[in-house]
Write an enzyme that holds these catalytic residues in place. Structure first.
Site, PDB file in Angstrom:
ATOM      1  N   LYS A 162       0.858  -1.180   0.000  1.00  0.00           N
ATOM      2  CA  LYS A 162       0.000   0.000   0.000  1.00  0.00           C
ATOM      3  C   LYS A 162       0.896   1.232   0.000  1.00  0.00           C
ATOM      4  CE  LYS A 162      -3.598   2.236   2.772  1.00  0.00           C
ATOM      5  NZ  LYS A 162      -4.450   2.097   3.963  1.00  0.00           N
ATOM      6  N   LYS A 164       1.827   5.064  -0.059  1.00  0.00           N
ATOM      7  CA  LYS A 164       1.308   6.373   0.323  1.00  0.00           C
ATOM      8  C   LYS A 164       1.789   7.433  -0.669  1.00  0.00           C
ATOM      9  CE  LYS A 164      -0.721   5.343   4.318  1.00  0.00           C
ATOM     10  NZ  LYS A 164      -2.139   5.617   4.610  1.00  0.00           N
ATOM     11  N   ASP A 191      -2.649   4.962  -1.809  1.00  0.00           N
ATOM     12  CA  ASP A 191      -3.442   5.717  -0.831  1.00  0.00           C
ATOM     13  C   ASP A 191      -3.012   7.171  -0.868  1.00  0.00           C
ATOM     14  OD1 ASP A 191      -4.938   6.680   1.228  1.00  0.00           O
ATOM     15  OD2 ASP A 191      -4.056   5.412   2.790  1.00  0.00           O
ATOM     16  N   GLU A 219      -7.078   4.724  -2.863  1.00  0.00           N
ATOM     17  CA  GLU A 219      -7.824   4.994  -1.637  1.00  0.00           C
ATOM     18  C   GLU A 219      -7.946   6.491  -1.379  1.00  0.00           C
ATOM     19  OE1 GLU A 219      -7.474   3.881   3.144  1.00  0.00           O
ATOM     20  OE2 GLU A 219      -6.284   2.810   1.641  1.00  0.00           O
ATOM     21  N   LYS A 268     -12.928   0.894   9.368  1.00  0.00           N
ATOM     22  CA  LYS A 268     -11.941   1.036  10.438  1.00  0.00           C
ATOM     23  C   LYS A 268     -12.692   1.215  11.745  1.00  0.00           C
ATOM     24  CE  LYS A 268      -8.235   3.088   7.642  1.00  0.00           C
ATOM     25  NZ  LYS A 268      -7.423   4.307   7.379  1.00  0.00           N
ATOM     26  N   CYS A 296      -7.041  -0.077   9.296  1.00  0.00           N
ATOM     27  CA  CYS A 296      -6.733   0.359  10.653  1.00  0.00           C
ATOM     28  C   CYS A 296      -6.052   1.712  10.593  1.00  0.00           C
ATOM     29  CB  CYS A 296      -5.829  -0.651  11.362  1.00  0.00           C
ATOM     30  SG  CYS A 296      -4.207  -0.883  10.604  1.00  0.00           S
TER      31      CYS A 296
END
Length: 364
Positions: A162, A164, A191, A219, A268, A296
């Site tokens: 994932k 960033k 994300d 995301e 979440k 999370c």
């Protein structure tokens, strides 16, 4: 005989991270959270945890502690743990917002309830599977550092990364191109943490598609308070869009689904206020053919165990992003879910399966 709640003890927990956690919103070097233990007259203990994520939920450690100790917690003392619906109603109606404090108490109540019934929580909530595969977060940084982190993650067995982004469009695209070249077989999730405008997001995602970067999803590309902007992006790209900060509640989920503003919803516990509302939101999404990710904040082993229990229980949780314990230098939780690199294994013990937490600092 009823099992009654007698006391709620609060603690602070700090776990240093292996490397700084950087997103478009914040930089964190130590994972700090409030851990609580809900005691009963039979000696059972229910565990809960809430990290401080002020830029997302608005909660800080002092505000979480105040909400638990001063407002919500006193309403649970004397309650019967089998009266789950009543106790959870008290949690969620005691005050508005404060979702992290609610989440910590909520998961502790679920822990006690399933302990009382002698069943692991993941089985009680659905029992769909007993193992999960999580992604690993690659923090924002210089291209060389992100490439090195991606290679290291692949060497450690992580198949899903994932990444960033969200600080600068051209730089983000360069980072992704280099990462894809370095780990050609990895599944990449992107994300943006609300970092782009709607038009910039469309331009960026189309560029990813044109470059053949094979990104699984993007995301929360735009601001959480801009469902129209999220809808604008989703309707103009081929890549799946995952709504995260835009969906805290069931009401938010209804709006996103009604608009068809996202292809997936990120659950979440710190946003929903715990497992109770997460169940409702997951069911809503499933009824409309919308899949969910179990995500999370920067959470330790207690909260991550609760989230993993939920993810393992539900068929509609199709994606998992529960790497918090793996980002820390150690996991202080005894029992609970086992975080073995990308694989999370659920315990067969009743409740959350947690027997203790090391390094707790009592809070008055």
């Amino acid at each position: 005989m009823p099992v009654r709640i007698t006391e709620i003890k609060l603690f602070k927990l700090a776990v240093p991270l292996k490397t700084p956690f950087r997103t478009a919103l914040r930089t964190v070097e130590t994972m700090e959270s409030l851990v609580l233990a809900v005691h009963t007259d039979t000696g059972h203990v229910g565990w809960g945890e809430a990290p401080a994520t002020a830029v997302i939920t608005g909660d800080t450690l002092p505000s979480i502690a105040w909400a638990v100790k001063g407002v919500i917690g006193p309403q649970l003392i004397g309650g019967d743990v089998e009266a789950r619906e009543e106790l959870l109603h008290r949690v969620h109606t005691a005050m508005v917002h404060n979702t992290s404090a609610k989440a910590a108490l909520d998961m502790a109540l679920y822990d006690l309830w399933s302990q009382r019934l002698g069943v692991p929580l993941w089985k009680l909530l659905g029992g769909f599977r007993d193992t999960l595969e999580t992604d690993l977060t690659i923090s924002i940084g210089p291209v060389d550092a992100m490439v090195a982190d991606s290679r290291r993650a692949a060497e450690e067995g992580y198949r899903i990364l994932k990444v960033k982004v969200g600080r600068d469009g051209a730089g983000d695209l360069e980072r992704l191109c280099h990462i894809r070249e370095a780990v050609p077989d990895a599944c990449l999730r992107v994300d943006a943490n609300q970092g782009w405008t709607p038009k910039e997001a469309v331009r960026m995602i189309r560029a990813m598609e044109d470059r053949g970067l094979d990104v699984e999803l993007v995301e929360q590309p735009v601001g959480a308070d801009d469902p129209a902007g999220l809808e604008f992006v989703t309707s103009r790209v081929l890549t799946d869009i995952l709504a995260d900060e835009a969906v805290f509640s069931v009401r938010d989920g209804v709006e996103i689904i009604r608009r068809r503003a996202a292809d997936l919803i990120n659950l979440k516990l710190m946003k929903t206020g715990g497992l109770y509302q997460a169940e409702l939101l997951c069911g809503l999404a499933q009824a409309h053919g919308v899949g969910c990710m179990m995500g999370c904040m920067l959470e330790g082993g207690v909260a991550a165990t609760a989230a993993a229990q939920f993810a393992a229980a539900k068929r509609n949780v199709r994606l998992v992003d529960l790497d918090g314990p793996s980002l820390g230098r150690f996991n202080p939780v005894q029992g609970g879910a086992r975080f073995d690199g990308p694989i999370i294994r659920l315990p067969d013990a009743p409740g959350l399966g947690i027997t203790g937490v090391q390094g707790l600092e009592p809070l008055d």
